[in-house]
Motif scaffolding. Structure first.
Motif, PDB file in Angstrom:
ATOM      1  N   THR A  90      36.218  52.832  63.873  1.00 35.19           N
ATOM      2  CA  THR A  90      36.025  54.258  64.160  1.00 35.19           C
ATOM      3  C   THR A  90      37.258  54.895  64.791  1.00 35.19           C
ATOM      4  O   THR A  90      37.216  56.076  65.144  1.00 35.19           O
ATOM      5  CB  THR A  90      34.820  54.463  65.102  1.00 35.19           C
ATOM      6  OG1 THR A  90      35.135  53.940  66.415  1.00 35.19           O
ATOM      7  CG2 THR A  90      33.584  53.770  64.570  1.00 35.19           C
ATOM      8  N   GLN A  91      38.318  54.130  64.955  1.00 37.92           N
ATOM      9  CA  GLN A  91      39.538  54.701  65.538  1.00 37.92           C
ATOM     10  C   GLN A  91      40.023  55.882  64.707  1.00 37.92           C
ATOM     11  O   GLN A  91      39.977  55.860  63.478  1.00 37.92           O
ATOM     12  CB  GLN A  91      40.634  53.633  65.622  1.00 37.92           C
ATOM     13  CG  GLN A  91      40.414  52.631  66.740  1.00 37.92           C
ATOM     14  CD  GLN A  91      41.598  51.691  66.893  1.00 37.92           C
ATOM     15  OE1 GLN A  91      42.526  51.692  66.087  1.00 37.92           O
ATOM     16  NE2 GLN A  91      41.569  50.874  67.931  1.00 37.92           N
ATOM     17  N   ASN A  92      40.456  56.911  65.408  1.00 35.29           N
ATOM     18  CA  ASN A  92      40.927  58.158  64.787  1.00 35.29           C
ATOM     19  C   ASN A  92      39.815  58.905  64.071  1.00 35.29           C
ATOM     20  O   ASN A  92      40.080  59.775  63.231  1.00 35.29           O
ATOM     21  CB  ASN A  92      42.077  57.875  63.803  1.00 35.29           C
ATOM     22  CG  ASN A  92      43.252  57.199  64.476  1.00 35.29           C
ATOM     23  OD1 ASN A  92      43.631  57.553  65.588  1.00 35.29           O
ATOM     24  ND2 ASN A  92      43.820  56.197  63.815  1.00 35.29           N
ATOM     25  N   ARG A  93      38.563  58.553  64.390  1.00 35.97           N
ATOM     26  CA  ARG A  93      37.407  59.283  63.862  1.00 35.97           C
ATOM     27  C   ARG A  93      36.550  59.727  65.047  1.00 35.97           C
ATOM     28  O   ARG A  93      36.521  59.081  66.095  1.00 35.97           O
ATOM     29  CB  ARG A  93      36.567  58.401  62.941  1.00 35.97           C
ATOM     30  CG  ARG A  93      37.296  57.896  61.717  1.00 35.97           C
ATOM     31  CD  ARG A  93      36.446  56.864  60.981  1.00 35.97           C
ATOM     32  NE  ARG A  93      35.226  57.446  60.438  1.00 35.97           N
ATOM     33  CZ  ARG A  93      34.211  56.695  59.973  1.00 35.97           C
ATOM     34  NH1 ARG A  93      34.271  55.375  60.016  1.00 35.97           N
ATOM     35  NH2 ARG A  93      33.136  57.286  59.482  1.00 35.97           N
ATOM     36  N   ARG A  94      35.868  60.839  64.885  1.00 34.32           N
ATOM     37  CA  ARG A  94      34.939  61.297  65.911  1.00 34.32           C
ATOM     38  C   ARG A  94      33.729  60.352  65.921  1.00 34.32           C
ATOM     39  O   ARG A  94      33.138  60.063  64.879  1.00 34.32           O
ATOM     40  CB  ARG A  94      34.487  62.718  65.605  1.00 34.32           C
ATOM     41  CG  ARG A  94      33.709  63.381  66.747  1.00 34.32           C
ATOM     42  CD  ARG A  94      33.096  64.696  66.259  1.00 34.32           C
ATOM     43  NE  ARG A  94      34.049  65.498  65.517  1.00 34.32           N
ATOM     44  CZ  ARG A  94      34.851  66.416  66.060  1.00 34.32           C
ATOM     45  NH1 ARG A  94      34.787  66.652  67.364  1.00 34.32           N
ATOM     46  NH2 ARG A  94      35.679  67.114  65.310  1.00 34.32           N
ATOM     47  N   ASP A 125      31.932  67.590  60.205  1.00 37.67           N
ATOM     48  CA  ASP A 125      33.030  66.620  60.185  1.00 37.67           C
ATOM     49  C   ASP A 125      32.619  65.473  59.264  1.00 37.67           C
ATOM     50  O   ASP A 125      31.939  64.532  59.683  1.00 37.67           O
ATOM     51  CB  ASP A 125      33.322  66.093  61.589  1.00 37.67           C
ATOM     52  CG  ASP A 125      34.504  65.128  61.630  1.00 37.67           C
ATOM     53  OD1 ASP A 125      35.042  64.792  60.554  1.00 37.67           O
ATOM     54  OD2 ASP A 125      34.877  64.702  62.738  1.00 37.67           O
ATOM     55  N   ASN A 127      34.178  63.087  58.190  1.00 37.90           N
ATOM     56  CA  ASN A 127      34.770  61.798  58.548  1.00 37.90           C
ATOM     57  C   ASN A 127      34.173  61.216  59.835  1.00 37.90           C
ATOM     58  O   ASN A 127      34.562  60.135  60.268  1.00 37.90           O
ATOM     59  CB  ASN A 127      36.290  61.951  58.702  1.00 37.90           C
ATOM     60  CG  ASN A 127      37.000  60.614  58.740  1.00 37.90           C
ATOM     61  OD1 ASN A 127      36.698  59.732  57.945  1.00 37.90           O
ATOM     62  ND2 ASN A 127      37.929  60.459  59.676  1.00 37.90           N
ATOM     63  N   ASN A 164      32.400  55.220  74.705  1.00 42.57           N
ATOM     64  CA  ASN A 164      33.440  55.562  73.736  1.00 42.57           C
ATOM     65  C   ASN A 164      33.080  56.744  72.845  1.00 42.57           C
ATOM     66  O   ASN A 164      33.874  57.142  71.990  1.00 42.57           O
ATOM     67  CB  ASN A 164      33.742  54.346  72.862  1.00 42.57           C
ATOM     68  CG  ASN A 164      34.575  53.305  73.585  1.00 42.57           C
ATOM     69  OD1 ASN A 164      35.795  53.395  73.618  1.00 42.57           O
ATOM     70  ND2 ASN A 164      33.912  52.321  74.184  1.00 42.57           N
ATOM     71  N   ASP A 166      32.331  60.497  71.457  1.00 40.64           N
ATOM     72  CA  ASP A 166      32.783  61.877  71.636  1.00 40.64           C
ATOM     73  C   ASP A 166      31.586  62.783  71.918  1.00 40.64           C
ATOM     74  O   ASP A 166      31.708  63.777  72.623  1.00 40.64           O
ATOM     75  CB  ASP A 166      33.509  62.357  70.377  1.00 40.64           C
ATOM     76  CG  ASP A 166      34.787  61.575  70.131  1.00 40.64           C
ATOM     77  OD1 ASP A 166      35.748  61.780  70.885  1.00 40.64           O
ATOM     78  OD2 ASP A 166      34.801  60.753  69.193  1.00 40.64           O
TER      79      ASP A 166
END
Length: 242
Positions: A90-94, A125, A127, A164, A166
């Motif tokens: 999930t890095q660089n993803r909401r 979103d 993504n 972690n 958002d």
């Protein structure tokens, strides 16, 4: 002393019996002046003030500072590492973490609400990573495309997922307060109910921090909250996050 417990509800009765059995030297209670087992009593008539105010009064009684009072959770490093490995995708993803479950079916999110949340988040979103947390025996019944279900079985693993996130979406459960501990954006769903001691639940156990939005149902059932009302708050989150 155990005979004194007859004037209490079942939960308070068990607590009072436990206090009697352990024979603690000092016992602090709220509104317990008629029970001699309590060596310190704090009269607290309020039914609509957040529970942390009680804790602060207890700390003040012991001359302990409460100006910077906040929740804290300690998670072992090995659990953090396990969850970090899982969340690497999930890095660089909401990351939106959703808990649809409570200990009572009348406080659970409905399937319609859950599907609507997923659709709304994806519409804002495409993504975004949506992770649903909860007991494994209940997660297995969820069949919604475009989401991940937590593979973990312990509370602390899910805590790191929330840390972690958002955005967190949850009914009135411990996850509301976990989100508070880590200052996560939160949409919290509450029913209208009066709990033990005549306390107004959606006030006494409210999220109680700036990044939280509280939606209160008309009645006890969280499933009665219109999906449009939840979607409105999801839109507001995305609009503010731009």
């Amino acid at each position: 002393d155990l005979r004194m417990s007859r004037g209490l509800g079942d939960v308070y009765k068990r607590q009072y019996m436990f206090i009697c059995l352990i024979n603690a030297k000092h016992v602090l209670g709220f509104n317990k002046s008629k029970f001699k087992r309590y060596s310190v009593n704090i009269e607290y008539p309020f039914t609509d003030i957040h529970v942390t105010d009680r804790y602060k009064k207890a700390l003040a009684l012991m001359a302990l500072p409460a100006d910077n009072y906040h929740y804290a959770l300690d998670v072992p490093e090995d659990i953090r590492n396990e969850v970090s490995h899982f969340l690497a995708a999930t890095q660089n993803r909401r990351l939106v973490v959703v808990n649809p479950f409570t200990a009572s079916t009348e406080r659970d999110m409905s399937e319609l609400q859950l599907k609507s949340v997923v659709e709304k988040v994806k519409s804002r979103d495409a993504n975004a990573a949506i992770l649903i947390i909860g007991p494994p025996d209940r997660l297995k019944d969820i069949n919604i495309q475009g989401v991940d279900k937590s593979p973990f079985k312990t509370f602390l693993h899910a805590v790191v997922c929330v840390e972690n996130a958002d955005l967190v979406i949850s009914p009135d459960t411990s996850w509301v307060h976990v989100a508070c501990a880590f200052d996560r954006n939160l949409i919290a769903l509450y029913g209208e109910s009066i709990i033990l001691g005549g306390l107004i639940n959606n006030k006494v156990w409210a999220p109680n921090y700036p990044k939280a939005v509280q939606i209160i149902a008309q009645g006890k059932k969280i499933s009665s909250i219109p999906v449009e009302q939840i979607n409105l708050e999801i839109d507001r989150y995305f609009d503010s996050a731009l």
